[in-house]
Design a protein around this motif. Sequence first.
Motif, mmCIF file in Angstrom:
data_model
loop_
_atom_site.group_PDB
_atom_site.id
_atom_site.type_symbol
_atom_site.label_atom_id
_atom_site.label_comp_id
_atom_site.label_asym_id
_atom_site.label_seq_id
_atom_site.Cartn_x
_atom_site.Cartn_y
_atom_site.Cartn_z
ATOM 1 N N LEU A 26 -47.618 -21.548 -65.807
ATOM 2 C CA LEU A 26 -47.863 -21.528 -67.255
ATOM 3 C C LEU A 26 -48.754 -22.664 -67.854
ATOM 4 C CD1 LEU A 26 -43.891 -21.512 -68.106
ATOM 5 C CD2 LEU A 26 -45.268 -19.597 -67.042
ATOM 6 N N ASN A 27 -49.540 -23.099 -67.083
ATOM 7 C CA ASN A 27 -50.724 -24.004 -67.427
ATOM 8 C C ASN A 27 -51.764 -23.895 -66.600
ATOM 9 O OD1 ASN A 27 -51.715 -26.569 -68.100
ATOM 10 N ND2 ASN A 27 -49.841 -27.521 -68.428
ATOM 11 N N PRO A 28 -52.951 -23.789 -67.030
ATOM 12 C CA PRO A 28 -54.093 -23.736 -66.274
ATOM 13 C C PRO A 28 -54.497 -25.028 -65.401
ATOM 14 C CG PRO A 28 -54.618 -22.850 -68.224
ATOM 15 C CD PRO A 28 -53.345 -23.184 -68.363
ATOM 16 N N ALA A 29 -53.951 -26.327 -66.372
ATOM 17 C CA ALA A 29 -54.351 -27.480 -65.565
ATOM 18 C C ALA A 29 -53.501 -27.727 -64.257
ATOM 19 C CB ALA A 29 -53.859 -28.698 -66.511
ATOM 20 N N VAL A 30 -52.125 -27.225 -64.514
ATOM 21 C CA VAL A 30 -51.052 -27.158 -63.170
ATOM 22 C C VAL A 30 -51.652 -26.048 -62.105
ATOM 23 C CG1 VAL A 30 -48.732 -26.379 -62.571
ATOM 24 C CG2 VAL A 30 -49.220 -27.839 -64.582
ATOM 25 N N THR A 31 -52.040 -25.049 -62.503
ATOM 26 C CA THR A 31 -52.872 -24.116 -61.305
ATOM 27 C C THR A 31 -54.046 -24.874 -60.915
ATOM 28 O OG1 THR A 31 -52.121 -22.124 -62.575
ATOM 29 C CG2 THR A 31 -53.793 -21.684 -61.009
ATOM 30 N N ILE A 67 -51.033 -31.191 -73.309
ATOM 31 C CA ILE A 67 -51.014 -31.220 -71.835
ATOM 32 C C ILE A 67 -51.046 -29.686 -71.121
ATOM 33 C CG2 ILE A 67 -49.502 -33.360 -72.030
ATOM 34 C CD1 ILE A 67 -46.814 -31.791 -71.561
ATOM 35 N N ASN A 68 -51.690 -29.031 -71.838
ATOM 36 C CA ASN A 68 -51.605 -27.587 -71.449
ATOM 37 C C ASN A 68 -52.772 -26.669 -72.060
ATOM 38 O OD1 ASN A 68 -51.210 -24.669 -70.956
ATOM 39 N ND2 ASN A 68 -49.191 -24.772 -70.871
ATOM 40 N N PRO A 69 -54.118 -26.399 -71.323
ATOM 41 C CA PRO A 69 -54.997 -25.939 -72.218
ATOM 42 C C PRO A 69 -55.055 -24.599 -73.076
ATOM 43 C CG PRO A 69 -55.791 -26.930 -70.118
ATOM 44 C CD PRO A 69 -54.481 -26.928 -70.055
ATOM 45 N N ALA A 70 -53.790 -23.487 -72.039
ATOM 46 C CA ALA A 70 -53.624 -22.077 -72.496
ATOM 47 C C ALA A 70 -52.743 -22.527 -73.603
ATOM 48 C CB ALA A 70 -52.705 -21.523 -71.626
ATOM 49 N N ARG A 71 -51.947 -23.413 -73.770
ATOM 50 C CA ARG A 71 -50.987 -23.559 -74.949
ATOM 51 C C ARG A 71 -51.782 -23.876 -76.193
ATOM 52 N NH1 ARG A 71 -49.970 -25.506 -79.002
ATOM 53 N NH2 ARG A 71 -48.773 -26.829 -79.933
ATOM 54 N N ASP A 72 -52.980 -24.704 -76.061
ATOM 55 C CA ASP A 72 -53.939 -25.288 -77.148
ATOM 56 C C ASP A 72 -54.872 -23.929 -77.780
ATOM 57 O OD1 ASP A 72 -54.101 -27.879 -79.002
ATOM 58 O OD2 ASP A 72 -55.871 -26.674 -78.647
ATOM 59 N N LEU A 73 -55.404 -23.534 -76.560
ATOM 60 C CA LEU A 73 -56.590 -22.798 -76.923
ATOM 61 C C LEU A 73 -56.224 -21.357 -77.321
ATOM 62 C CD1 LEU A 73 -59.663 -22.268 -76.869
ATOM 63 C CD2 LEU A 73 -59.552 -21.675 -74.297
ATOM 64 N N GLY A 74 -55.247 -20.812 -76.515
ATOM 65 C CA GLY A 74 -54.985 -19.430 -76.778
ATOM 66 C C GLY A 74 -54.383 -19.312 -78.145
ATOM 67 N N PRO A 75 -53.382 -19.988 -78.586
ATOM 68 C CA PRO A 75 -52.886 -19.868 -80.248
ATOM 69 C C PRO A 75 -54.044 -20.336 -81.058
ATOM 70 C CG PRO A 75 -51.290 -20.797 -78.729
ATOM 71 C CD PRO A 75 -52.511 -20.902 -77.747
ATOM 72 N N ARG A 76 -54.891 -20.894 -80.929
ATOM 73 C CA ARG A 76 -55.932 -21.519 -81.613
ATOM 74 C C ARG A 76 -57.068 -20.432 -81.691
ATOM 75 N NH1 ARG A 76 -58.361 -26.811 -82.819
ATOM 76 N NH2 ARG A 76 -56.871 -27.504 -80.954
ATOM 77 N N ILE A 77 -57.203 -19.711 -80.760
ATOM 78 C CA ILE A 77 -58.204 -18.287 -80.870
ATOM 79 C C ILE A 77 -57.322 -17.229 -81.781
ATOM 80 C CG2 ILE A 77 -58.829 -16.285 -79.576
ATOM 81 C CD1 ILE A 77 -59.476 -18.003 -77.357
#
Length: 235
Positions: A63-68, A185-195
Amino acid sequence: MSPFIAEITGTTILIVLGDGVVANVILSKTKGFNGGLISITVGWAMAVFVGVYVAAAASGAHLNPAVTIALAYAGKFDWSLVPQYIAAQMIGAMLGSLLVWLAYKQHFDETEDGDTKLGVFCTAPAKRNRMHNFLTELIGTFVFMFAVLSITKSSSSLGSLDALPVALVVLAIGLSLGGPTGYAINPARDLGPRIMHFLLPINNKRDSDWGYSWIPVVAPITGALLAAVVYNIVM
């Protein structure tokens, strides 16, 4: 359920509940208006719990690109699967924020302040200083990733029983380190909603703060990779 669909589903739930609690607390005339930081941190922790629990069996609930990326670097995940996992996480994050906007559409319309509306979707620093903001996000994600590696140990993924300890880690990070930047602490959590903030027809919205947007993407990845390096050395 395929791993790709599981990552989309888990991340969608994560953002629906996570961004949802933010919307409930900060948007005008909601039942939870002015609920405060504790409401937000507990809500995000529960969002992580539900998202991880739902996706764990099928995908390992990154659920998090940083983790992946950190798991792949640590040799616990196949690099060839990284692009599809990150794509799924971004799709889920965008879909989740769309659902939050739909659920709170009337309250977005009632809220006049553009910064508040943006704050539902993504993070922003309390005091803007790129070096310190980057460092804060790096530290928060380092703690998160080190804990995830300790919880999973030899495994490459989170199981459903790991959902609660991971949620408690996120709660602790939010309470302890969430003040300066809002603990993306999660790139997708921030960038996806920002888009989605940029794309959606939100009344009287401000710009999407693209000048800051790279920090909650690059810093979490850096922090997670550093955690993987340190974990391999000390553990």
